[in-house]
Design an enzyme around this catalytic site. Structure first.
Site, short mmCIF file in Angstrom:
data_model
loop_
_atom_site.label_atom_id
_atom_site.label_comp_id
_atom_site.label_asym_id
_atom_site.label_seq_id
_atom_site.Cartn_x
_atom_site.Cartn_y
_atom_site.Cartn_z
CE LYS A 111 -4.11 -1.88 2.26
NZ LYS A 111 -4.95 -1.77 3.56
CE LYS A 197 -5.00 -8.49 -1.36
NZ LYS A 197 -5.08 -8.05 -0.13
CE LYS A 200 -13.62 -4.22 1.00
NZ LYS A 200 -13.23 -3.84 2.50
P1 TYM Z 1 -10.29 -6.63 4.67
O1 TYM Z 1 -11.27 -5.59 4.81
O2 TYM Z 1 -9.27 -6.37 3.38
O3 TYM Z 1 -11.01 -7.83 4.00
C1 TYM Z 1 -11.96 -8.65 4.86
C2 TYM Z 1 -11.80 -10.16 5.10
O4 TYM Z 1 -11.70 -10.46 3.45
C3 TYM Z 1 -10.76 -11.34 3.12
N1 TYM Z 1 -10.40 -11.31 1.77
C4 TYM Z 1 -10.22 -12.25 0.93
N2 TYM Z 1 -10.17 -13.40 0.92
C5 TYM Z 1 -9.93 -14.33 -0.08
N3 TYM Z 1 -9.81 -13.67 -1.16
C6 TYM Z 1 -9.60 -12.48 -1.42
N4 TYM Z 1 -9.44 -11.94 -2.60
C7 TYM Z 1 -9.79 -11.66 -0.43
N5 TYM Z 1 -9.93 -10.06 0.07
C8 TYM Z 1 -10.06 -9.90 1.23
C9 TYM Z 1 -9.67 -10.90 4.31
O5 TYM Z 1 -8.52 -11.87 4.32
C10 TYM Z 1 -10.25 -10.73 5.17
O6 TYM Z 1 -10.59 -11.98 6.11
N6 TYM Z 1 -7.27 -6.09 8.25
C11 TYM Z 1 -8.57 -6.70 8.11
C12 TYM Z 1 -9.69 -6.14 8.78
C13 TYM Z 1 -9.63 -6.40 10.10
C14 TYM Z 1 -9.61 -7.51 10.87
C15 TYM Z 1 -9.19 -7.30 12.31
C16 TYM Z 1 -9.53 -8.92 10.59
C17 TYM Z 1 -9.24 -5.27 11.20
N7 TYM Z 1 -8.99 -5.72 12.48
C18 TYM Z 1 -9.24 -8.12 13.39
C19 TYM Z 1 -9.78 -9.81 11.55
C20 TYM Z 1 -9.42 -9.40 12.88
C21 TYM Z 1 -8.94 -6.30 6.31
O7 TYM Z 1 -8.29 -5.45 5.96
O8 TYM Z 1 -9.68 -7.09 5.96
#
Ligand code: TYM
Length: 334
Positions: A111, A197, A200
């Site tokens: 990022k 992957k 968003k």
């Molecule tokens: P975020 O918002 O980017 O994504 C949310 C969840 O979706 C999963 N994910 C995917 N899984 C499979 N294939 C993909 N292409 C894909 N893109 C996203 C992510 O692995 C995630 O599970 N940092 C986290 C948010 C967060 C969080 C936490 C998660 C903040 N605090 C505490 C767990 C525990 C995030 O950015 O997810």
């Protein structure tokens, strides 16, 4: 009951990666586990954001959780910024986390390259806040997609370090959780490049299917998605990442077994498979979209769900925060 905790950033619309990699797995764990599922709106401002959209995005992701089958009677759904212990514990963790642990985080590096000189301290600190999110609730498991693996490892490292510095041998301060990453769906790939992957932040909308996409849009995206010139379709061929990804999507969205899908599609060409995948994706998303619309039209209900969730989350989070503050030697509030 064992406990799980997970969350999604409230930036933009959710896509099939978020659904198949995360929410769908949470949905299936609700009977067996005590589930804490939150909306990561503090994380949403680690990149530039529009204040006019922040609250709306929180409600949109909340509605998406419920539309995808998260049941507020069984799960605690809450907003990160409404539970102040997240920010407080993150500060304490900041002071025990070595800077170089954060500098080597893959997501930060990716990022940061994109943002050049505008990289905020918050972006670097992102995984420390995530560690606070997790450790406050003392979960057994953190169900996430593959891309979060390194962040959960960091969370474990922070917990172990704090326990080592401030805990008693037989009485650790923080519980050390495990990541739960399923074999299928943990890494849904981009429709335009099977080696990246689905994300968003990809500038091309054609690269992802969003949960709210209309049937026409889904059709268009699958029609234009990248394929290869080989005959027949197969899982697991490293030369054919797009083929593996599209078959996996078909498998997960149809609910069929892997063997059945492999047999069904072995002799298909793309011209036959693409309409099948399109139809399956539309059918899988349609009931979710209907529920989502109904929920977005009932703000009062969403508010009541989040209010109840925030109360429960706050009680538990405050207990852990107090435990940590005591271990560090703080004067008790008067
Ligand atoms: P975020 O918002 O980017 O994504 C949310 C969840 O979706 C999963 N994910 C995917 N899984 C499979 N294939 C993909 N292409 C894909 N893109 C996203 C992510 O692995 C995630 O599970 N940092 C986290 C948010 C967060 C969080 C936490 C998660 C903040 N605090 C505490 C767990 C525990 C995030 O950015 O997810």
């Amino acid at each position: 009951k064992k406990r799980i905790l997970s969350g999604i950033q409230t930036t933009g619309n959710l896509h099939l990666g978020n659904y198949l990699g995360a929410i769908r797995n949470w949905e299936g764990m609700q009977d067996e586990y005590d589930c804490f599922l939150f909306l990561a709106d503090l994380h949403a401002i680690t990149v530039p954001h529009d204040p006019k959209l922040l609250a709306e995005n929180t409600y949109k992701v909340a509605a998406a959780y419920l539309a995808c089958g998260i049941d507020p009677e069984r799960s605690t759904v809450f907003v990160q910024s409404h539970v102040s212990a997240h920010s407080e514990l993150a500060w304490i963790f900041n002071c025990i986390t070595p800077l170089n642990w954060l500098e080597r985080m893959i997501q930060f590096k990716e990022k940061a390259v994109k943002q050049g000189e505008n990289v905020s301290v918050g972006l670097l600190d992102y995984p420390v806040l995530q560690s606070a999110d997790i450790l406050l609730y003392e979960p057994d498991l953190v169900p996430v997609g593959e891309d979060q693996k390194q962040h959960i490892e960091l969370t474990r490292d922070i917990a172990v370090r704090l326990n080592h510095q401030f805990g008693k041998k037989k009485q650790p301060v923080l519980k050390v959780p495990d990541a739960l990453i399923r074999a299928d769906g943990a890494r849904v790939m981009s429709l335009t490049d099977g080696t990246k992957k689905m994300s968003k932040s990809d500038p091309s909308e054609l690269s992802r299917i969003e949960i709210g996409d209309t049937p026409d849009l889904i059709k268009k995206k699958i029609k234009k998605c990248k394929t290869d010139p080989m005959r027949g379709l197969e899982f697991g061929n490293p030369e054919r990442p797009e083929c593996n990804n599209l078959l996996t999507l078909y498998m997960l969205l149809s609910g069929k077994e892997k063997d059945a899908v492999a047999a069904e599609c072995a002799d298909m060409g793309w011209g036959q498979f693409k309409p099948l995948l399109t139809e399956t994706a539309i059918a899988a998303l349609q009931p979710i979209q209907e529920k989502y619309q109904a929920l977005m039209d009932d703000r009062g209900y969403l508010e009541s769900v989040l209010k109840k969730g925030n109360e429960k989350a706050t009680t538990i989070a405050d207990q852990t925060l107090t435990k940590v503050k005591d271990a560090l030697g703080y004067a008790r509030p008067l």
